[in-house]
Design an enzyme around this catalytic site. Structure first.
Site, PDB file in Angstrom:
ATOM      1  N   LYS A 250      -0.065 -27.978  22.286  1.00 56.49           N
ATOM      2  CA  LYS A 250      -0.505 -27.823  20.888  1.00 56.49           C
ATOM      3  C   LYS A 250      -1.030 -29.119  20.263  1.00 56.49           C
ATOM      4  O   LYS A 250      -0.901 -29.332  19.065  1.00 56.49           O
ATOM      5  CB  LYS A 250       0.625 -27.258  20.023  1.00 56.49           C
ATOM      6  CG  LYS A 250       1.236 -25.968  20.548  1.00 56.49           C
ATOM      7  CD  LYS A 250       2.399 -25.524  19.686  1.00 56.49           C
ATOM      8  CE  LYS A 250       3.203 -24.449  20.366  1.00 56.49           C
ATOM      9  NZ  LYS A 250       4.410 -24.074  19.625  1.00 56.49           N
ATOM     10  N   ASP A 286      11.159 -21.345  19.435  1.00 61.51           N
ATOM     11  CA  ASP A 286      10.872 -20.417  18.337  1.00 61.51           C
ATOM     12  C   ASP A 286      10.990 -18.955  18.770  1.00 61.51           C
ATOM     13  O   ASP A 286      11.312 -18.090  17.950  1.00 61.51           O
ATOM     14  CB  ASP A 286       9.498 -20.683  17.716  1.00 61.51           C
ATOM     15  CG  ASP A 286       8.364 -20.702  18.736  1.00 61.51           C
ATOM     16  OD1 ASP A 286       8.643 -20.658  19.954  1.00 61.51           O
ATOM     17  OD2 ASP A 286       7.201 -20.787  18.312  1.00 61.51           O
TER      18      ASP A 286
END
Length: 546
Positions: A250, A286
Site C-alpha cells: 500500500k 483488519d
C-alpha cells in the site's frame, strides 16, 4: 492474430470505410467535374446535351427553366444523399466502436470454467500455506492469528484501538456496555509521505505522539487502558501480542520494520515518550477485526473480508488443519487464520486470467511481482485498470474520436471512486459519467462514448467481484458448515453500487449444494474489532486467573 493486431485491423477498416463514404459525399456534392464521356462520376443531371443548330428563344427559355429545375432537384438529392451517408456512417462507426470495446473487454470477463479453475487453485494455495512443509514457499501464507475466541456479547469496559492500514490511521476509544451497546470516539491522523517511506522509528514515534494527544484530548491521559492494534499489512504472528512484518504494501516502505516485531516497535515508541500507560493486548489484521466486529452481533460470522485499498480474508479454521499453530491451549478446536490472499498468483497461478493491463499495473507498481491477486481486485488499482483500458481505446481512435486529455493519459488520475459513480447512473442516463469525464478534461463525449466507458467500468469491477467471490466460495466450501456469515468491510464493497449483488450471485453459483451464506457489512471492523480482540483477550485473562 493477437488483440492488438485485431484492434488495429478493425481501425484500418473503419478508416477505409470513412474515406470511401467521404469520397462519395464529395461526388454527390459535385465537387468533382469530369468531361464528356461521363466516366468521371459527375451527376448526369448536371449536363444538357448540346445541339448543332442554335436554339430558338422559346427553346432557350425552356432549357434554362429545365436547367434550373434539374439543378434544384440535384441539389436536393445531393443534400438528402449526404445526410443519409452521414447518418449511415455515424451509425456504422458507433456500432463498430461498440463492437471493438466489447471485443477488447472480453479478456476482462471470466468464464464459468475459469472460475472453477480459480477455486481449485485458491484451495491448493490455502493448503500449501497451512501445511508446515510447504508454508515457507507458499504465496498465500495463511498466518495463524492466535485468536481462538470470538466475542460472546459479555465484554465490558473501556478499550483503545489503533488502526494502521493506509495513508491515514485512526485512534479510537471504545466503551463496551450491556446489550451489545457501545460508545465510540475516534480521530483520524494523517501519515505524511516522507514518513511512509522514512524509518520505522519515525513512523512509530509519530503514532505514539498521536496516541498521547488523543488520550489527553479525551481525558483518559492518566488511565491505564488495554489497546488492540490493527496492523493491516502482511504479518507473521508468533503470539497474540507478537507479530513480524513480512513485507510492506500500500505504498509504505519504512526502513527497519520488515522481519521486526511491530508490537515491540510500538511499545518502544510509547516508552520513549514515557507519558501514557497503554497495554498492547493484541495485534491483528483488519480482516480479523472485521470478523470480530460482526461476530459480536452475529455468532454465525466465521469469515472476515476486506475489499478496499487492499484485499484480504480471514476465516475460522480447525486447529488440526493449521500445522503452524503451536498454541499452549490446544483444547480449543478452532483458530482464526489470516490468509493474506492478496499474494495469490505471485507464483504464476493467475497468469491464465491476467491481461496486458494487469501486467502494466504490476510493472509500474511499488512492488512488482507481488500482491498479484490484490492488484486485480482492490481500490488502489481498480481506477488505474479502467484508465489503462480507456487510454488504449482512445489512442486507437475508438473513444472520444481519438482525442484524449493530459489527465486521461496520466497515471493514477482516474480514481476508483469514479468507477462507482459512473456505474451508479441509471441505464440510459450518463449524468455522473459526463461529470467524471469533464473532470478528466473530456467534455465532448458522445452518448456512445459514455456507454462504452460505463461498459469498461462494469467489466473491471465485475471481474474484481468475481475474483473475490471465488476466494470466499473456496473458504465457505472448505469450512463445510451449514451456514456462514461473511463480515465485509472496505471502500470498494461499501461504496460500489453493484459489488454486493455481483458477489452474492457468483458465490451462490460456486458453493456446495445445501450450504447457505450471507454477507454482512461490518460496522467499523478495524476499529471496534480491534477493541473487541483486546476485550476478549482481557476476558480470557480474567477467566484464566480464577
Amino acid at each position: 492474430m493477437d488483440q492488438e493486431q485485431q484492434l488495429n485491423g478493425a481501425m484500418r477498416n473503419v478508416s477505409i470505410n470513412t474515406n470511401g463514404i467521404a469520397a462519395a459525399t464529395k461526388l454527390n456534392g459535385h465537387s468533382k467535374v469530369s468531361g464528356g464521356g461521363g466516366s468521371g462520376g459527375g451527376d448526369e443531371t448536371d449536363y444538357v446535351r448540346t445541339v448543332e443548330q442554335p436554339p430558338s428563344a422559346a427553346a432557350t427559355a425552356a432549357n434554362a427553366a429545365n436547367k434550373s429545375t434539374n439543378a434544384a432537384t440535384a441539389a436536393a438529392t445531393a443534400t438528402a444523399t449526404n445526410a443519409n451517408a452521414f447518418q449511415i456512417q455515424t451509425a456504422a462507426s458507433a456500432a463498430d466502436k461498440k463492437k471493438m470495446v466489447y471485443e477488447l473487454c472480453q479478456q476482462l470477463l471470466l468464464s464459468d470454467e475459469q472460475m472453477q479453475e480459480l477455486t481449485y487453485r485458491i484451495l491448493h494455495e490455502l493448503r500449501r500455506g497451512l501445511a508446515k512443509d510447504t508454508h515457507p514457499k507458499a504465496n498465500v501464507k495463511c498466518f495463524v492469528t492466535y485468536v481462538q475466541d470470538l466475542p460472546n456479547g459479555n465484554e465490558r469496559g473501556k478499550f483503545l484501538a489503533l488502526d494502521l492500514g493506509g495513508t491515514n490511521f485512526r485512534v479510537l476509544l471504545i466503551h463496551l456496555q450491556e446489550n451489545n451497546d457501545f460508545q465510540m470516539e475516534s480521530r483520524i491522523y494523517a501519515i505524511p509521505q516522507h514518513i511512509m517511506i522514512g524509518s520505522g522509528i519515525q513512523l512509530f514515534d509519530h503514532i505514539a505522539e498521536c496516541l498521547s494527544n488523543f488520550m489527553a484530548e479525551h481525558k483518559v491521559y492518566s488511565e491505564r487502558l488495554p489497546l488492540g492494534f490493527t496492523f493491516s499489512f502482511p504479518l507473521r504472528q508468533l503470539g497474540l501480542t507478537k507479530g513480524l512484518l513480512e513485507t510492506w504494501t500500500k505504498g509504505f516502505d519504512c526502513a527497519g520494520v520488515v522481519n521486526e516485531d511491530v508490537v515491540q516497535l510500538l511499545k518502544d515508541a510509547i516508552a520513549r515518550r514515557g507519558d501514557v500507560q497503554i497495554d498492547v493486548c493484541a495485534i491483528l489484521n483488519d480482516t480479523t477485526g472485521t470478523l470480530m466486529s460482526c461476530a459480536w452481533k452475529n455468532h454465525h460470522c466465521k469469515i472476515g473480508l476486506i475489499v478496499g485499498t487492499g484485499s484480504n480474508a480471514c476465516y475460522v479454521e480447525k486447529v488440526e488443519e493449521a500445522e503452524l499453530f503451536d498454541g499452549t491451549d490446544n483444547r480449543k478446536p478452532h483458530v482464526l487464520i489470516n490468509t493474506e490472499w492478496g499474494a495469490f498468483g505471485d507464483n504464476g497461478a493467475l497468469d491464465f486470467v491476467r491481461t496486458e493491463f494487469d501486467e502494466d499495473i504490476d510493472s509500474h507498481s511499488i512492488n512488482p511481482g507481488k500482491q498479484t491477486f490484490e492488484k486485480m481486485i482492490s481500490g488502489m488499482y481498480m481506477g488505474e485498470l479502467v484508465r489503462l483500458v480507456l487510454a488504449k481505446m482512445t489512442q486507437n481512435g475508438i473513444l472520444f474520436n481519438g482525442q484524449g486529455s493530459e489527465v486521461l493519459f496520466t497515471r493514477g488520475l482516474f480514481f476508483t471512486k469514479y468507477v462507482s459513480e459512473i456505474e451508479a447512473d441509471e441505464p440510459g442516463n450518463f449524468t455522473n459519467c459526463r461529470l467524471v469525464l469533464e473532470e478528466l478534461g473530456l467534455s465532448n463525449a458522445t452518448d456512445g462514448d459514455c456507454a462504452n466507458v460505463r461498459y469498461i467500468c462494469e467489466c473491471v469491477s465485475k471481474r474484481a467481484a468475481h475474483l473475490v467471490s471465488a476466494g470466499i466460495a473456496t473458504l465457505i466450501n472448505k469450512m463445510d458448515e451449514p451456514h456462514v456469515t461473511v463480515g465485509v468491510d472496505g471502500s470498494v464493497y461499501r461504496f460500489h453500487p453493484k459489488f454486493h449483488n455481483l458477489m452474492v450471485e457468483k458465490i451462490t453459483q460456486l458453493i456446495k449444494p445445501g450450504i447457505t451464506f450471507d454477507l454482512m457489512l461490518s460496522e467499523d471492523g478495524s476499529g471496534r474489532g480491534a477493541a473487541l480482540v483486546a476485550a476478549v483477550a482481557c476476558r480470557e485473562d480474567i477467566l484464566n486467573s480464577k
